[in-house]
Write a protein that holds these residues in place. Structure first.
Motif, PDB file in Angstrom:
ATOM      1  N   UNK A   1      36.996 -10.228  14.801  1.00 47.63           N
ATOM      2  CA  UNK A   1      37.494  -8.863  14.935  1.00 47.63           C
ATOM      3  C   UNK A   1      37.746  -8.155  13.620  1.00 47.63           C
ATOM      4  N   UNK A   2      37.571  -8.860  12.522  1.00 52.24           N
ATOM      5  CA  UNK A   2      37.684  -8.252  11.198  1.00 52.24           C
ATOM      6  C   UNK A   2      36.314  -7.746  10.741  1.00 52.24           C
ATOM      7  N   UNK A   3      36.325  -7.052   9.598  1.00 48.28           N
ATOM      8  CA  UNK A   3      35.097  -6.465   9.065  1.00 48.28           C
ATOM      9  C   UNK A   3      35.026  -6.701   7.570  1.00 48.28           C
ATOM     10  N   UNK A   4      33.829  -6.942   7.069  1.00 44.86           N
ATOM     11  CA  UNK A   4      33.593  -6.989   5.639  1.00 44.86           C
ATOM     12  C   UNK A   4      33.009  -5.636   5.224  1.00 44.86           C
ATOM     13  N   UNK A   5      33.569  -5.081   4.149  1.00 43.99           N
ATOM     14  CA  UNK A   5      33.180  -3.744   3.688  1.00 43.99           C
ATOM     15  C   UNK A   5      32.621  -3.831   2.275  1.00 43.99           C
ATOM     16  N   UNK A   6      31.538  -3.098   2.026  1.00 43.68           N
ATOM     17  CA  UNK A   6      30.957  -3.001   0.695  1.00 43.68           C
ATOM     18  C   UNK A   6      31.304  -1.637   0.111  1.00 43.68           C
ATOM     19  N   UNK A   7      32.399  -1.593  -0.658  1.00 43.52           N
ATOM     20  CA  UNK A   7      32.845  -0.348  -1.278  1.00 43.52           C
ATOM     21  C   UNK A   7      31.816   0.191  -2.260  1.00 43.52           C
ATOM     22  N   UNK A   8      31.172  -0.704  -2.981  1.00 37.90           N
ATOM     23  CA  UNK A   8      30.231  -0.271  -4.008  1.00 37.90           C
ATOM     24  C   UNK A   8      29.002   0.402  -3.390  1.00 37.90           C
ATOM     25  N   UNK A   9      28.473  -0.182  -2.324  1.00 37.72           N
ATOM     26  CA  UNK A   9      27.321   0.411  -1.640  1.00 37.72           C
ATOM     27  C   UNK A   9      27.697   1.750  -0.997  1.00 37.72           C
ATOM     28  N   UNK A  10      28.896   1.822  -0.440  1.00 38.76           N
ATOM     29  CA  UNK A  10      29.342   3.088   0.148  1.00 38.76           C
ATOM     30  C   UNK A  10      29.351   4.186  -0.907  1.00 38.76           C
ATOM     31  N   UNK A  11      29.921   3.889  -2.052  1.00 39.86           N
ATOM     32  CA  UNK A  11      29.967   4.890  -3.125  1.00 39.86           C
ATOM     33  C   UNK A  11      28.570   5.212  -3.658  1.00 39.86           C
ATOM     34  N   UNK A  12      27.705   4.218  -3.691  1.00 43.39           N
ATOM     35  CA  UNK A  12      26.327   4.472  -4.130  1.00 43.39           C
ATOM     36  C   UNK A  12      25.644   5.467  -3.196  1.00 43.39           C
TER      37      UNK A  12
END
Length: 274
Positions: free
Chosen positions: A216-227
């Motif tokens: 039920x958790x999620x892994x997030x890629x902050x760097x890709x989002x900002x890219x």
């Protein structure tokens, strides 16, 4: 100490360790650097290169800044610092702001990004897992720094910086050279559904930065989002460098809020026009 990076170089001078981007180092009219946790005089949980005045000795942090500036080639008297609270306000800086947040009291409570087109002004922003964003306008010779935690990221602070640079300096996004990170990376950034829903709500390709887990958790890629945010603003793909150093995985070198359970110092990004 060595690092395993194709995008960044670990430098050491007079005992002070600091990172530079290979791509940004090719631009001859700027100086930039990202601090580490090594080379300062702070004590206890802040040992040794802590860049935040909160809860640490004012004299020790001031000495840290002076040592860092001497090692990385910045003038201590030109520093102007942000006052971050995970929002998206962008401050336009001139020489009259020099010293704010360092030798002068902060005069605005919410500043998560700084821009300038004046020489003799060094922008300073703070990190301990959140994402630094560097902006260099190669034509108008203007610069920007932004602090993008998850709130700033979903608030598209990168787009706010570009808009501010366009309005104040005539920046064309296609002339920008940008760098993203170091920050906590996909391998280590786990969030709950409430947080992940903010990323799903973005008008971007979330299949590349939101990854559900079985628990039920999620892994997030902050760097890709900002890219993706920078690309959507018109920054050329070849002009964006993404750091390959995770702050949590490299917590012996870099301050990480998650790796230390919040008992830690703070790093700073520095950017100035020569």
């Amino acid at each position: 100490m060595n690092i395993n990076s194709k995008t960044m170089k670990l430098n050491k001078k007079d005992g002070v360790h600091f990172l530079t981007y290979n791509k940004l180092s090719e631009i001859d009219f700027i100086n930039h650097a990202f601090s580490t946790r090594l080379g300062g005089v702070s004590k206890g949980i802040f040992e040794s290169m802590n860049m935040s005045f909160e809860h640490d000795s004012f004299d020790d942090v001031t000495e840290n800044y002076k040592r860092f500036c001497n090692a990385a080639g910045f003038s201590f008297d030109t520093l102007v610092a942000s006052s971050q609270d995970h929002h998206t306000y962008v401050r336009v800086c001139t020489k009259s702001e020099c010293g704010i947040g360092i030798t002068k009291k902060k005069d605005i409570e919410s500043v998560d990004a700084l821009v300038t087109n004046e020489k003799g002004v060094t922008l300073v922003t703070y990190y301990a897992d959140c994402t630094p964003l560097f902006f260099v306008d190669t034509k108008k010779k203007a610069i920007g720094l932004a602090h993008a935690g998850w709130r700033g990221t979903v608030g598209k602070i990168g787009a706010q910086v570009i808009s501010t640079m366009r309005e104040n300096y005539g920046t064309n996004p296609s002339d920008l050279v940008c760098a993203i990170g170091p920050a906590i990376s996909l391998c280590c950034y786990e969030v709950d559904k409430a947080c992940a829903d903010n990323f799903y709500a973005l008008d971007l390709d979330d299949s590349k930065f939101v990854f559900p887990k079985d628990d039920g958790k999620y892994m997030i890629d902050l760097l890709e989002t900002n890219r993706q945010i920078l690309l959507s603003c018109g920054v050329k793909e070849e002009n964006i460098t993404v750091s390959d150093l995770c702050t949590k995985c490299n917590s012996d070198l870099l301050w990480s809020h998650r790796a230390t359970n919040g008992k830690r110092g703070t790093m700073s990004a520095f950017l100035t026009l020569k």
